[in-house]
Write a protein that holds these residues in place. Structure first.
Motif, mmCIF file in Angstrom:
data_model
loop_
_atom_site.group_PDB
_atom_site.id
_atom_site.type_symbol
_atom_site.label_atom_id
_atom_site.label_comp_id
_atom_site.label_asym_id
_atom_site.label_seq_id
_atom_site.Cartn_x
_atom_site.Cartn_y
_atom_site.Cartn_z
ATOM 1 N N GLY A 58 0.762 -0.934 0.096
ATOM 2 C CA GLY A 58 0.026 -0.088 -0.230
ATOM 3 C C GLY A 58 0.987 1.113 -0.054
ATOM 4 N N PHE A 59 0.291 2.345 0.376
ATOM 5 C CA PHE A 59 0.950 3.687 0.573
ATOM 6 C C PHE A 59 2.112 3.498 1.610
ATOM 7 C CE2 PHE A 59 -2.406 4.748 -2.327
ATOM 8 C CZ PHE A 59 -1.922 5.773 -3.057
ATOM 9 N N VAL A 60 3.061 4.224 1.497
ATOM 10 C CA VAL A 60 4.171 4.226 2.433
ATOM 11 C C VAL A 60 4.835 5.659 2.502
ATOM 12 C CG1 VAL A 60 5.774 3.220 0.829
ATOM 13 C CG2 VAL A 60 6.108 2.936 3.420
ATOM 14 N N SER A 61 4.985 6.103 3.854
ATOM 15 C CA SER A 61 5.944 7.350 3.818
ATOM 16 C C SER A 61 7.392 7.197 3.700
ATOM 17 C CB SER A 61 5.883 7.700 5.436
ATOM 18 O OG SER A 61 6.618 7.016 6.119
ATOM 19 N N ALA A 62 8.067 8.376 3.146
ATOM 20 C CA ALA A 62 9.501 8.073 3.088
ATOM 21 C C ALA A 62 9.961 7.854 4.003
ATOM 22 C CB ALA A 62 9.566 9.835 2.487
ATOM 23 N N GLN A 80 -1.737 12.487 0.237
ATOM 24 C CA GLN A 80 -1.503 12.988 1.498
ATOM 25 C C GLN A 80 -2.639 12.044 2.485
ATOM 26 O OE1 GLN A 80 -1.530 17.325 2.410
ATOM 27 N NE2 GLN A 80 0.638 16.788 2.257
ATOM 28 N N SER A 81 -2.161 11.671 3.554
ATOM 29 C CA SER A 81 -2.918 10.914 4.537
ATOM 30 C C SER A 81 -3.817 11.850 5.209
ATOM 31 C CB SER A 81 -2.044 10.193 5.664
ATOM 32 O OG SER A 81 -1.167 11.318 6.537
ATOM 33 N N PRO A 82 -4.940 11.155 5.859
ATOM 34 C CA PRO A 82 -5.674 12.393 6.662
ATOM 35 C C PRO A 82 -5.293 13.140 7.758
ATOM 36 C CG PRO A 82 -6.852 10.050 6.508
ATOM 37 C CD PRO A 82 -5.450 9.988 5.826
ATOM 38 N N GLU A 83 -3.909 12.708 8.027
ATOM 39 C CA GLU A 83 -3.160 13.579 9.160
ATOM 40 C C GLU A 83 -1.951 14.300 8.398
ATOM 41 O OE1 GLU A 83 -2.986 9.902 8.995
ATOM 42 O OE2 GLU A 83 -4.741 9.947 10.380
ATOM 43 N N GLY A 84 -2.228 14.426 6.971
ATOM 44 C CA GLY A 84 -1.143 15.424 6.394
ATOM 45 C C GLY A 84 0.199 14.951 5.936
ATOM 46 N N GLU A 85 0.509 13.591 6.028
ATOM 47 C CA GLU A 85 1.687 13.042 5.794
ATOM 48 C C GLU A 85 1.730 12.466 4.284
ATOM 49 O OE1 GLU A 85 4.812 9.949 7.415
ATOM 50 O OE2 GLU A 85 2.832 9.557 7.849
ATOM 51 N N SER A 86 2.913 12.931 3.574
ATOM 52 C CA SER A 86 2.916 12.563 2.172
ATOM 53 C C SER A 86 3.241 11.097 2.063
ATOM 54 C CB SER A 86 3.978 13.383 1.258
ATOM 55 O OG SER A 86 3.477 14.463 1.100
ATOM 56 N N LEU A 87 2.473 10.290 1.073
ATOM 57 C CA LEU A 87 2.521 8.967 1.005
ATOM 58 C C LEU A 87 2.637 8.403 -0.141
ATOM 59 C CD1 LEU A 87 -0.462 7.817 3.442
ATOM 60 C CD2 LEU A 87 2.136 7.978 4.016
ATOM 61 N N TYR A 88 3.250 7.455 -0.581
ATOM 62 C CA TYR A 88 3.752 7.078 -2.019
ATOM 63 C C TYR A 88 3.549 5.532 -2.150
ATOM 64 C CZ TYR A 88 6.070 11.401 -1.738
ATOM 65 O OH TYR A 88 6.639 12.654 -1.330
ATOM 66 N N ARG A 89 3.193 5.062 -3.521
ATOM 67 C CA ARG A 89 3.135 3.776 -3.891
ATOM 68 C C ARG A 89 3.455 3.514 -5.283
ATOM 69 N NH1 ARG A 89 -1.634 1.424 -6.331
ATOM 70 N NH2 ARG A 89 -1.436 -0.449 -5.763
ATOM 71 N N ALA A 90 4.001 2.397 -5.808
ATOM 72 C CA ALA A 90 4.048 2.122 -7.131
ATOM 73 C C ALA A 90 2.896 2.222 -7.659
ATOM 74 C CB ALA A 90 4.838 0.853 -7.447
ATOM 75 N N CYS A 91 2.750 2.507 -9.038
ATOM 76 C CA CYS A 91 1.442 2.664 -9.548
ATOM 77 C C CYS A 91 1.389 2.432 -11.159
ATOM 78 C CB CYS A 91 0.553 3.853 -9.438
ATOM 79 S SG CYS A 91 1.312 5.296 -10.606
ATOM 80 N N SER A 92 0.026 1.910 -11.669
ATOM 81 C CA SER A 92 -0.185 1.910 -12.931
ATOM 82 C C SER A 92 -0.285 3.270 -13.712
ATOM 83 C CB SER A 92 -1.457 1.122 -13.476
ATOM 84 O OG SER A 92 -2.342 1.879 -12.956
ATOM 85 N N SER A 93 0.135 3.599 -15.061
ATOM 86 C CA SER A 93 0.266 4.531 -15.563
ATOM 87 C C SER A 93 -1.121 5.346 -15.827
ATOM 88 C CB SER A 93 0.992 4.595 -16.802
ATOM 89 O OG SER A 93 0.686 3.557 -17.707
ATOM 90 N N ILE A 104 -8.168 2.831 0.474
ATOM 91 C CA ILE A 104 -7.100 2.737 1.136
ATOM 92 C C ILE A 104 -7.382 2.567 2.510
ATOM 93 C CG2 ILE A 104 -4.927 4.207 2.031
ATOM 94 C CD1 ILE A 104 -5.713 5.874 -0.718
ATOM 95 N N CYS A 105 -6.900 1.503 2.956
ATOM 96 C CA CYS A 105 -7.140 1.329 4.627
ATOM 97 C C CYS A 105 -6.363 2.246 5.424
ATOM 98 C CB CYS A 105 -6.472 -0.275 4.958
ATOM 99 S SG CYS A 105 -6.844 -0.865 6.600
ATOM 100 N N ARG A 106 -7.202 2.821 6.436
ATOM 101 C CA ARG A 106 -6.793 3.612 7.529
ATOM 102 C C ARG A 106 -5.817 3.004 8.443
ATOM 103 N NH1 ARG A 106 -10.194 8.532 7.663
ATOM 104 N NH2 ARG A 106 -12.145 8.001 6.563
ATOM 105 N N SER A 107 -5.886 1.750 8.610
ATOM 106 C CA SER A 107 -5.005 0.988 9.387
ATOM 107 C C SER A 107 -3.733 0.610 8.979
ATOM 108 C CB SER A 107 -5.871 -0.103 9.966
ATOM 109 O OG SER A 107 -4.940 -0.888 10.956
ATOM 110 N N CYS A 108 -3.779 -0.473 7.916
ATOM 111 C CA CYS A 108 -2.350 -1.042 7.639
ATOM 112 C C CYS A 108 -1.883 -0.262 6.089
ATOM 113 C CB CYS A 108 -2.734 -2.430 7.213
ATOM 114 S SG CYS A 108 -3.821 -2.852 5.830
ATOM 115 N N GLY A 109 -2.715 0.553 5.761
ATOM 116 C CA GLY A 109 -2.254 1.211 4.427
ATOM 117 C C GLY A 109 -2.388 0.379 3.239
#
Length: 129
Positions: A20-24, A60-73, A80-85
């Motif tokens: 899922g999405f992950v922070s830097a 941006q997560s609901p808390e304002g943190e930038s999150l990233y994930r590999a994606c299709s074009s 997005i799961c609020r708990s596990c991402g």
């Protein structure tokens, strides 16, 4: 397009392993834990480049943190799961139609949108007491 470096390749490979999405910061910690000496600023720079080139999604997560994930074009949206991402790409024709109609209603044309839906996946759903 920026040239590939070992650091950028390492960030892209680490991003590909995430569910899922992950922070830097988390990605940096994972890379350091696997023996890489990559710096946090380099991880941020590589993630920014990957996102601007369409190789990664950024939100941006609901808390304002930038999150990233590999994606299709292709254009898509996320659940997005609020708990596990955990992130699931969804194609949502209804969202596309809604965005066009709301834009037109207000006199906008050539409108673009980003839609991310946050909730709990089946493994993380909180028990209602």
């Amino acid at each position: 397009m920026k040239r590939n470096t070992w650091q950028r390749d390492a960030v892209r490979a680490a991003l590909d392993t995430q569910m899922g999405f992950v922070s830097a910061q988390t990605l940096h910690s994972n890379l350091r834990g696997s023996g890489s000496n990559i710096g946090l600023a380099t991880v941020y720079r590589a993630l920014g480049d990957l996102a601007s080139e369409g190789e990664a999604d950024s939100l941006q997560s609901p808390e304002g943190e930038s999150l990233y994930r590999a994606c299709s074009s292709a254009h898509h949206h996320h659940l997005i799961c609020r708990s596990c991402g955990l992130a699931v790409e969804i194609e949502a024709d209804d969202v596309e139609e809604w965005a066009r109609s709301v834009a037109a209603l207000h006199g906008f044309s050539q409108a673009e949108h980003v839609v991310d839906i946050f909730g709990y996946c089946s493994a993380c759903v909180p028990t209602v007491g």
